[in-house]
Design a protein around this motif. Structure first.
Motif, mmCIF file in Angstrom:
data_model
loop_
_atom_site.group_PDB
_atom_site.id
_atom_site.type_symbol
_atom_site.label_atom_id
_atom_site.label_comp_id
_atom_site.label_asym_id
_atom_site.label_seq_id
_atom_site.Cartn_x
_atom_site.Cartn_y
_atom_site.Cartn_z
ATOM 1 N N GLY A 44 0.832 -1.212 0.000
ATOM 2 C CA GLY A 44 0.000 0.000 0.000
ATOM 3 C C GLY A 44 0.865 1.260 0.000
ATOM 4 O O GLY A 44 0.638 2.184 -0.787
ATOM 5 N N GLY A 48 1.296 4.098 -2.870
ATOM 6 C CA GLY A 48 1.085 5.514 -2.542
ATOM 7 C C GLY A 48 2.289 6.361 -2.929
ATOM 8 O O GLY A 48 2.149 7.437 -3.523
ATOM 9 N N MET A 75 -1.495 10.094 -2.057
ATOM 10 C CA MET A 75 -1.588 8.889 -1.218
ATOM 11 C C MET A 75 -3.046 8.506 -0.992
ATOM 12 O O MET A 75 -3.424 7.345 -1.128
ATOM 13 N N MET A 76 -3.867 9.495 -0.664
ATOM 14 C CA MET A 76 -5.286 9.221 -0.410
ATOM 15 C C MET A 76 -5.962 8.574 -1.609
ATOM 16 O O MET A 76 -6.753 7.647 -1.457
ATOM 17 N N SER A 78 -4.620 6.908 -4.126
ATOM 18 C CA SER A 78 -4.037 5.701 -4.715
ATOM 19 C C SER A 78 -4.008 4.506 -3.772
ATOM 20 O O SER A 78 -3.950 3.365 -4.215
ATOM 21 N N MET A 79 -4.035 4.727 -2.464
ATOM 22 C CA MET A 79 -3.770 3.628 -1.525
ATOM 23 C C MET A 79 -5.015 2.904 -1.038
ATOM 24 O O MET A 79 -5.014 1.690 -0.888
ATOM 25 N N SER A 83 -4.698 3.055 6.003
ATOM 26 C CA SER A 83 -3.502 3.890 5.989
ATOM 27 C C SER A 83 -3.499 4.888 4.833
ATOM 28 O O SER A 83 -2.833 5.911 4.933
ATOM 29 N N GLY A 84 -4.271 4.649 3.758
ATOM 30 C CA GLY A 84 -4.385 5.664 2.714
ATOM 31 C C GLY A 84 -4.972 6.947 3.278
ATOM 32 O O GLY A 84 -4.442 8.041 3.081
ATOM 33 N N GLY A 88 -2.453 9.955 4.096
ATOM 34 C CA GLY A 88 -2.877 11.085 3.272
ATOM 35 C C GLY A 88 -3.171 12.299 4.139
ATOM 36 O O GLY A 88 -2.749 13.418 3.835
#
Ligand code: ADP
Ligand code: MG
Length: 211
Positions: A44, A48, A75-76, A78-79, A83-84, A88
């Motif tokens: 992940g 990200g 990051m938000m 794509s992940m 944890s995204g 993020g």
């Protein structure tokens, strides 16, 4: 000789080093999440940070705040997963706190970490001792608060050390948040995966600033 502050270009270069350091650490992060969770944290974070590298190479930034905000947004989007949203939020809120700042300095790292820590805590609901990324992030934020009068190359070293020490301390905690909480006492002895990521992020920042 370490840097007293970073200009816009240097800030972009630092974020690239953070991204490549996380990508290189994928096996370590995968193992950490395998011990306590479902094993997807390394992949992940790698996904990200690849999105961050793509975003950064496609963008021209006006200021340092936007560099961190774009990092969080990449990051938000794509992940996915816990944890995204949380990593993020870390970069997006940290970046928001730097609006109006021309350089990234010791005051900047304090503003960044204070806002990042508050954002992740309010989004995820964890506190110190729950065995999450907060166990590395909050001590780093507290350390930054105590060293705004030092040059950046000194304060970031102390911040990185605090994050590393917090990650190590998470080994002795019983998880009470996230997937690992179902393990109870079996979570003892392993560091939290998200805390490992936090330690790598600030260690790589310190490496860039001190090189
Ligand atoms: P997922 O839990 O969806 O599999 P990851 O494996 O990528 O997501 O990330 C797990 C990490 O996320 C944990 O090691 C922990 O640090 C962090 N985490 C999970 N839930 C929370 C929370 N509520 N607050 C803070 N951090 C959390
Ligand atoms: Mg996981």
């Amino acid at each position: 000789m370490g840097k007293e502050n970073l200009n816009l270009n240097e800030t972009v270069e630092m974020v690239k080093l953070v991204a490549s350091s996380i990508i290189e650490s994928e096996p370590l992060l995968t193992d950490a999440d395998r011990n306590l969770g479902d094993g997807d944290h390394g992949l992940g974070m790698e996904r990200g940070m690849n999105a961050v590298l793509d975003k950064i190479s496609d963008s021209t930034f006006e200021n340092i705040s936007d560099v961190f905000k774009a990092t969080g947004m990449a990051m938000m989007s794509s992940m996915g997963g816990a944890s995204g949203a949380l990593f993020g939020t870390l970069f997006r809120n940290g970046g928001k706190a730097l609006e109006g700042k021309e350089v990234f300095d010791s005051e900047g790292i304090r503003l960044f970490l204070e806002s990042a820590n508050e954002g992740v805590k309010s989004r995820g609901g964890a506190s110190v001792g729950d065995k999450t990324m907060i166990d590395a992030l909050e001590p780093a934020a507290e350390e930054a608060m105590n060293h705004t009068s030092l040059p950046l190359y000194e304060s970031i070293k102390l911040v990185a050390q605090a994050a590393e020490a917090g990650k190590e301390k998470s080994k002795d905690m019983i998880a009470t948040m996230g997937r690992a909480k179902t393990l109870g006492e079996r979570s003892l002895g392993h560091p939290d995966a998200g805390a490992c990521s936090i330690a790598i992020i600030f260690e790589s920042m310190s490496k860039f600033i001190n090189k």
